[in-house]
Every structure is written in structure tokens, then in C-alpha cells.
Design a protein around this motif. Sequence first.
Motif, PDB file in Angstrom:
ATOM      1  N   MET A   1       0.797  -1.267  -0.043  1.00  0.00           N
ATOM      2  CA  MET A   1       0.154   0.048   0.253  1.00  0.00           C
ATOM      3  C   MET A   1       0.804   1.637  -0.234  1.00  0.00           C
ATOM      4  O   MET A   1       2.010   1.102   0.994  1.00  0.00           O
ATOM      5  CB  MET A   1      -0.937   0.522   1.199  1.00  0.00           C
ATOM      6  N   ARG A   2       0.449   2.592  -0.526  1.00  0.00           N
ATOM      7  CA  ARG A   2       1.609   3.280  -0.973  1.00  0.00           C
ATOM      8  C   ARG A   2       1.201   4.218   0.303  1.00  0.00           C
ATOM      9  O   ARG A   2      -0.038   4.708   0.226  1.00  0.00           O
ATOM     10  CB  ARG A   2       1.170   3.948  -2.422  1.00  0.00           C
ATOM     11  N   PRO A   3       1.763   5.022   0.353  1.00  0.00           N
ATOM     12  CA  PRO A   3       1.315   5.984   1.722  1.00  0.00           C
ATOM     13  C   PRO A   3       0.654   7.681   0.622  1.00  0.00           C
ATOM     14  O   PRO A   3       1.102   7.899  -0.375  1.00  0.00           O
ATOM     15  CB  PRO A   3       2.343   6.604   2.897  1.00  0.00           C
ATOM     16  N   SER A  53       3.569   9.775  -7.402  1.00  0.00           N
ATOM     17  CA  SER A  53       2.958  10.706  -7.927  1.00  0.00           C
ATOM     18  C   SER A  53       2.531  11.477  -7.354  1.00  0.00           C
ATOM     19  O   SER A  53       2.683  11.447  -6.156  1.00  0.00           O
ATOM     20  CB  SER A  53       2.187   9.409  -8.714  1.00  0.00           C
ATOM     21  N   MET A  54       1.581  12.344  -7.732  1.00  0.00           N
ATOM     22  CA  MET A  54       1.136  13.572  -7.270  1.00  0.00           C
ATOM     23  C   MET A  54      -0.033  13.914  -7.202  1.00  0.00           C
ATOM     24  O   MET A  54      -1.167  13.020  -8.288  1.00  0.00           O
ATOM     25  CB  MET A  54       2.009  14.998  -8.078  1.00  0.00           C
ATOM     26  N   LEU A  55      -0.990  13.941  -5.869  1.00  0.00           N
ATOM     27  CA  LEU A  55      -2.817  14.116  -6.441  1.00  0.00           C
ATOM     28  C   LEU A  55      -3.121  15.707  -5.461  1.00  0.00           C
ATOM     29  O   LEU A  55      -2.984  15.831  -4.630  1.00  0.00           O
ATOM     30  CB  LEU A  55      -3.078  12.963  -4.772  1.00  0.00           C
ATOM     31  N   LEU A 103     -13.709   9.665  -4.104  1.00  0.00           N
ATOM     32  CA  LEU A 103     -12.100   9.016  -3.754  1.00  0.00           C
ATOM     33  C   LEU A 103     -12.268   7.982  -3.361  1.00  0.00           C
ATOM     34  O   LEU A 103     -10.905   7.342  -2.195  1.00  0.00           O
ATOM     35  CB  LEU A 103     -12.852   9.152  -1.627  1.00  0.00           C
ATOM     36  N   ASP A 104     -12.939   6.660  -3.936  1.00  0.00           N
ATOM     37  CA  ASP A 104     -13.211   5.366  -4.199  1.00  0.00           C
ATOM     38  C   ASP A 104     -11.725   5.510  -4.815  1.00  0.00           C
ATOM     39  O   ASP A 104     -10.742   4.201  -5.144  1.00  0.00           O
ATOM     40  CB  ASP A 104     -14.422   4.875  -4.181  1.00  0.00           C
ATOM     41  N   LEU A 109      -6.151   4.000  -5.812  1.00  0.00           N
ATOM     42  CA  LEU A 109      -4.291   4.470  -6.320  1.00  0.00           C
ATOM     43  C   LEU A 109      -3.597   3.497  -5.333  1.00  0.00           C
ATOM     44  O   LEU A 109      -2.397   3.313  -5.417  1.00  0.00           O
ATOM     45  CB  LEU A 109      -4.935   5.483  -6.528  1.00  0.00           C
ATOM     46  N   LYS A 110      -3.952   4.658  -4.210  1.00  0.00           N
ATOM     47  CA  LYS A 110      -3.477   3.831  -2.708  1.00  0.00           C
ATOM     48  C   LYS A 110      -3.247   2.629  -3.010  1.00  0.00           C
ATOM     49  O   LYS A 110      -1.968   2.181  -2.070  1.00  0.00           O
ATOM     50  CB  LYS A 110      -4.325   4.226  -1.397  1.00  0.00           C
ATOM     51  N   ASP A 111      -4.092   1.632  -3.390  1.00  0.00           N
ATOM     52  CA  ASP A 111      -4.086   0.412  -2.532  1.00  0.00           C
ATOM     53  C   ASP A 111      -2.974  -0.405  -3.555  1.00  0.00           C
ATOM     54  O   ASP A 111      -2.858  -1.466  -3.935  1.00  0.00           O
ATOM     55  CB  ASP A 111      -4.781  -0.414  -3.035  1.00  0.00           C
ATOM     56  N   SER A 112      -2.548   0.415  -5.004  1.00  0.00           N
ATOM     57  CA  SER A 112      -1.821   0.079  -6.769  1.00  0.00           C
ATOM     58  C   SER A 112      -0.215  -0.333  -6.110  1.00  0.00           C
ATOM     59  O   SER A 112       0.148  -0.338  -4.765  1.00  0.00           O
ATOM     60  CB  SER A 112      -2.234   1.359  -7.032  1.00  0.00           C
ATOM     61  N   ASP A 113       0.035  -1.439  -6.770  1.00  0.00           N
ATOM     62  CA  ASP A 113       1.248  -1.859  -6.757  1.00  0.00           C
ATOM     63  C   ASP A 113       2.300  -0.511  -7.109  1.00  0.00           C
ATOM     64  O   ASP A 113       4.082  -1.340  -7.622  1.00  0.00           O
ATOM     65  CB  ASP A 113       2.132  -2.852  -7.039  1.00  0.00           C
TER      66      ASP A 113
END
Length: 188
Positions: A1-3, A53-55, A103-104, A109-113
Motif C-alpha cells: 500500500m502506498r502512503p 505520483s502527485m494528487l 475518493l474510491d 490508487l493507494k492500494d496499487s503496486d
Amino acid sequence: MRPIVVTTMLSLDGVMDSPGGGEHPRAGWTFKEVPFEEAAYEIKGREQEEAGSMLLGRVSHDEFAPVWPTMPEFEQYNAMPKYVVSSTLEGSEWNNTHVLRSLDDVAALKDSDEPGSIIVHGSATLAQGLATAGLVDRYHLLVFPLLLGTGKRLFSTDTPTGGITGLSVLESETYANGVQKLVLDVVR
């Protein structure tokens, strides 16, 4: 999981509105009202190196997209994938920019590898929404010794915090101009 890391400059009373320019009556307060101290901005370079990445929210995208591609100091940000959370944006001419509708989508995206953290710049509304949804993992704050009184705030007082019970200090430093760097992990 990506922080997910929310990074911002804010006043002592929590206002993050228009630190470099914009619509706020005291826009540009980070450089107009506090002497520049290069060491305080070290964290900004580190963020670019650590981010994958940037959000952004829609308003931040619309403010950054015409300017950041022309700035050599943002070369890494300009090259990396950028995601804009918006229900109305159809696309972007900014290199490697993608639109997320909810937000889903951010949670996916957060759960991506994908490598690296997801860095969130400039959007109070998005930062509050991410916190409410329990998606924020860390805050990088440069707190300026100013009271601005009004403007967009990082933390809302009228929305739930998404299970945040506290913040753990990972780094803190105070610079000669009174700016404080705080790196805080979210405690759940």
C-alpha cells in the motif's frame, strides 16, 4: 500500500490559502511576510525524490498546470504521474495527468503496486476529504509564525477526521525565521 502524504505551508492558525499567490487578501504570505530561509525548504526537494505520483484537487491543478511545467525546480513532479480528483475536469494538457472521479478511485490508487508515496499539494478541500475518508498517512507541514485569521484551512472543525486519534512526530525543526517543519504520521 502506498502512503498518502499531505504537504503544505500553513499559518499558525491553520490557514493554507494562497501561500505563494492567489485570491487571499494576504496572498504570498510565505515570502512577503517571513524572511526566506533556504534550509526550511529542504523537505520540498526530498518530497519530489520520495514521491511516485502527485494528487491534486481541481483548483490546485488549474493553478499549477500552466506554471509548474515551466519551472526547472519541479522537473520530477512534471515527469511523474499526476492525478486530479474532479467530477468536472475532462482532461489535462499537463504531461502524464489523469483524472480520478472519487475518493474510491484514490483508495484504489493507494492500494496499487506503483512505487513511491502519493504526494498531495495545495488542496484544502481534497486534504480534508482524504482525512475524513481515513486515507491520509502522513503530513509534511511548514508552519509559518503568522496568524492569517481567514482562508482555507488544512483541518476542518466541522467534519470527522476519518479515525485519526493523534499524530506522531517523526521530524521537527525550527528555523531562524520562525518557520517550523513538522513531519507527522497519522495514528489510528
